[in-house]
Design a protein around this motif. Structure first.
Motif, PDB file in Angstrom:
ATOM      1  N   ASN A   1      -0.834   6.058  -0.688  1.00  0.00           N
ATOM      2  CA  ASN A   1       0.589   6.344  -0.518  1.00  0.00           C
ATOM      3  C   ASN A   1       1.261   6.655  -1.850  1.00  0.00           C
ATOM      4  O   ASN A   1       2.165   7.497  -1.915  1.00  0.00           O
ATOM      5  CB  ASN A   1       1.293   5.163   0.157  1.00  0.00           C
ATOM      6  N   ARG A   2       0.812   5.972  -2.899  1.00  0.00           N
ATOM      7  CA  ARG A   2       1.378   6.262  -4.219  1.00  0.00           C
ATOM      8  C   ARG A   2       1.050   7.692  -4.634  1.00  0.00           C
ATOM      9  O   ARG A   2       1.910   8.424  -5.140  1.00  0.00           O
ATOM     10  CB  ARG A   2       0.838   5.266  -5.251  1.00  0.00           C
ATOM     11  N   LYS A   3      -0.210   8.094  -4.400  1.00  0.00           N
ATOM     12  CA  LYS A   3      -0.609   9.466  -4.730  1.00  0.00           C
ATOM     13  C   LYS A   3       0.181  10.469  -3.883  1.00  0.00           C
ATOM     14  O   LYS A   3       0.618  11.513  -4.370  1.00  0.00           O
ATOM     15  CB  LYS A   3      -2.115   9.650  -4.492  1.00  0.00           C
ATOM     16  N   ASN A   4       0.340  10.125  -2.594  1.00  0.00           N
ATOM     17  CA  ASN A   4       1.107  11.018  -1.716  1.00  0.00           C
ATOM     18  C   ASN A   4       2.544  11.162  -2.199  1.00  0.00           C
ATOM     19  O   ASN A   4       3.127  12.256  -2.150  1.00  0.00           O
ATOM     20  CB  ASN A   4       1.103  10.476  -0.283  1.00  0.00           C
ATOM     21  N   GLY A   5       3.123  10.047  -2.654  1.00  0.00           N
ATOM     22  CA  GLY A   5       4.491  10.096  -3.140  1.00  0.00           C
ATOM     23  C   GLY A   5       4.622  10.991  -4.353  1.00  0.00           C
ATOM     24  O   GLY A   5       5.587  11.767  -4.471  1.00  0.00           O
ATOM     25  N   GLU A   6       3.642  10.904  -5.265  1.00  0.00           N
ATOM     26  CA  GLU A   6       3.676  11.742  -6.460  1.00  0.00           C
ATOM     27  C   GLU A   6       3.516  13.216  -6.111  1.00  0.00           C
ATOM     28  O   GLU A   6       4.027  14.085  -6.814  1.00  0.00           O
ATOM     29  CB  GLU A   6       2.572  11.299  -7.427  1.00  0.00           C
ATOM     30  N   ALA A   7       2.811  13.474  -4.998  1.00  0.00           N
ATOM     31  CA  ALA A   7       2.584  14.859  -4.583  1.00  0.00           C
ATOM     32  C   ALA A   7       3.627  15.344  -3.576  1.00  0.00           C
ATOM     33  O   ALA A   7       3.536  16.479  -3.087  1.00  0.00           O
ATOM     34  CB  ALA A   7       1.187  14.986  -3.976  1.00  0.00           C
ATOM     35  N   GLY A   8       4.596  14.511  -3.254  1.00  0.00           N
ATOM     36  CA  GLY A   8       5.625  14.892  -2.294  1.00  0.00           C
ATOM     37  C   GLY A   8       5.150  14.901  -0.860  1.00  0.00           C
ATOM     38  O   GLY A   8       5.756  15.535   0.007  1.00  0.00           O
ATOM     39  N   LEU A   9       4.050  14.175  -0.592  1.00  0.00           N
ATOM     40  CA  LEU A   9       3.496  14.114   0.759  1.00  0.00           C
ATOM     41  C   LEU A   9       4.005  12.862   1.479  1.00  0.00           C
ATOM     42  O   LEU A   9       4.427  11.897   0.842  1.00  0.00           O
ATOM     43  CB  LEU A   9       1.961  14.088   0.688  1.00  0.00           C
ATOM     44  N   PRO A  10       3.946  12.837   2.803  1.00  0.00           N
ATOM     45  CA  PRO A  10       4.469  11.683   3.545  1.00  0.00           C
ATOM     46  C   PRO A  10       3.592  10.441   3.380  1.00  0.00           C
ATOM     47  O   PRO A  10       2.392  10.546   3.095  1.00  0.00           O
ATOM     48  CB  PRO A  10       4.474  12.167   4.996  1.00  0.00           C
ATOM     49  N   PHE A  11       4.204   9.286   3.585  1.00  0.00           N
ATOM     50  CA  PHE A  11       3.505   8.012   3.551  1.00  0.00           C
ATOM     51  C   PHE A  11       2.905   7.698   4.913  1.00  0.00           C
ATOM     52  O   PHE A  11       3.435   8.099   5.945  1.00  0.00           O
ATOM     53  CB  PHE A  11       4.468   6.881   3.189  1.00  0.00           C
ATOM     54  N   THR A  12       1.818   6.932   4.895  1.00  0.00           N
ATOM     55  CA  THR A  12       1.282   6.323   6.106  1.00  0.00           C
ATOM     56  C   THR A  12       1.602   4.834   6.034  1.00  0.00           C
ATOM     57  O   THR A  12       1.188   4.170   5.076  1.00  0.00           O
ATOM     58  CB  THR A  12      -0.242   6.515   6.207  1.00  0.00           C
ATOM     59  N   PRO A  13       2.354   4.288   6.973  1.00  0.00           N
ATOM     60  CA  PRO A  13       2.734   2.873   6.894  1.00  0.00           C
ATOM     61  C   PRO A  13       1.506   1.965   6.828  1.00  0.00           C
ATOM     62  O   PRO A  13       0.505   2.196   7.516  1.00  0.00           O
ATOM     63  CB  PRO A  13       3.520   2.638   8.194  1.00  0.00           C
ATOM     64  N   THR A  14       1.578   0.957   5.999  1.00  0.00           N
ATOM     65  CA  THR A  14       0.496  -0.028   5.946  1.00  0.00           C
ATOM     66  C   THR A  14       0.614  -0.963   7.144  1.00  0.00           C
ATOM     67  O   THR A  14       1.702  -1.230   7.638  1.00  0.00           O
ATOM     68  CB  THR A  14       0.572  -0.846   4.650  1.00  0.00           C
ATOM     69  N   GLN A  15      -0.541  -1.452   7.600  1.00  0.00           N
ATOM     70  CA  GLN A  15      -0.585  -2.343   8.760  1.00  0.00           C
ATOM     71  C   GLN A  15      -0.658  -3.788   8.287  1.00  0.00           C
ATOM     72  O   GLN A  15      -1.299  -4.091   7.275  1.00  0.00           O
ATOM     73  CB  GLN A  15      -1.787  -2.018   9.632  1.00  0.00           C
ATOM     74  N   ASN A  16      -0.032  -4.684   9.014  1.00  0.00           N
ATOM     75  CA  ASN A  16      -0.099  -6.125   8.748  1.00  0.00           C
ATOM     76  C   ASN A  16      -0.914  -6.804   9.843  1.00  0.00           C
ATOM     77  O   ASN A  16      -0.906  -6.364  10.990  1.00  0.00           O
ATOM     78  CB  ASN A  16       1.314  -6.724   8.734  1.00  0.00           C
ATOM     79  N   TYR A  17      -1.588  -7.891   9.458  1.00  0.00           N
ATOM     80  CA  TYR A  17      -2.418  -8.621  10.410  1.00  0.00           C
ATOM     81  C   TYR A  17      -2.158 -10.124  10.283  1.00  0.00           C
ATOM     82  O   TYR A  17      -1.915 -10.638   9.188  1.00  0.00           O
ATOM     83  CB  TYR A  17      -3.907  -8.378  10.151  1.00  0.00           C
TER      84      TYR A  17
END
Length: 245
Positions: A40-56
């Motif tokens: 997600n950090r890489k996506n943010g730097e590239a202007g791409l959307p985030f994928t929400p992290t899952q909790n368990y």
């Protein structure tokens, strides 16, 4: 880009499960979550959307086992290899904080694998809320419990401390605000196994269980449901799935 918090939390009860198997299971979920955050950090730097992290939120019981945390001393295990074998107890050095503890049947072991960026980034608050969920659960059974300053976990006789005794141990690991390991609440557990260790490295305080305090065994499934409910409420989780694994 800002990652929207995702409080959806998958609950799974793993049943009675070998410690190593459960450790591998939660480690896999932990690593998946950390990797997703890095992506997600890489996506943010590239202007791409985030994928929400899952909790368990994982609940389970373990066969007899002693686990030693990173800051623990092996001298706090009072059995040698032959003694462990004779009592059919496993022993693991693991990557959580804290010292040595015991897990066994009749105990509720909880492993939250949470991305705290979805909730709050405060490990102290994280520990205190887990303790609070246990304290509120015990209160429903007429057991008054609380905290002792400087010590993690949940204690009885925590104010006057004439006979302080631990009923729930905590030990966690966190990386990039993702958690693993968690807590162990003594419900109907055989307390004699604690005689073979210095629990949590504390030699001047004892260990107890709900069954000992109430004088009778407790329906562990009922305790699990109550405890789960308090965790969901305190963390403001959105429980999205419950499944036996």
């Amino acid at each position: 880009m800002y990652q929207q918090p995702n409080k959806q939390t998958v609950f799974r009860h793993l049943g009675l499960i070998d410690y190593q198997e459960a450790w591998d299971y939660q480690t896999n979920l932990f690593q998946q979550t950390v990797q997703q955050k890095l992506q997600n950090r890489k996506n943010g730097e590239a202007g791409l959307p985030f994928t929400p992290t899952q909790n368990y939120l994982l609940f389970c019981e373990h066969p007899h086992v002693y686990t030693l945390g990173k800051s623990g001393k092996e001298d706090n295990l009072l059995l040698n290899e032959e003694g462990l074998h004779a009592k059919h107890v496993q022993f693991y050095k693991i990557n959580r904080g804290g010292d040595i503890t015991y897990h066994g049947p009749g105990q509720i072991v909880g492993y939250p694998i949470l991305d705290l960026d979805n909730f709050f980034t405060d490990i102290h608050k994280y520990l205190r809320l887990m303790e609070e969920a246990v304290i509120l659960t015990l209160k429903q059974y007429g057991i008054e419990a609380g905290r002792i300053e400087g010590l993690t976990g949940v204690w009885l006789d925590y104010e006057k401390q004439q006979n302080p005794r631990k009923i729930c141990a905590l030990g966690v690991k966190a990386s990039r605000w993702v958690t693993m390991h968690g807590f162990a609440l003594n419900v109907n557990v055989d307390l004699s196994y604690f005689n073979n260790i210095v629990p949590c490295g504390i030699s001047d305080k004892s260990v107890t269980s709900m069954a000992r305090e109430l004088g009778t065994e407790v329906a562990i499934e009922e305790v699990q449901e109550i405890l789960k409910g308090h965790l969901v409420e305190l963390f403001d989780m959105e429980l999205v799935q419950e499944s036996q694994v």
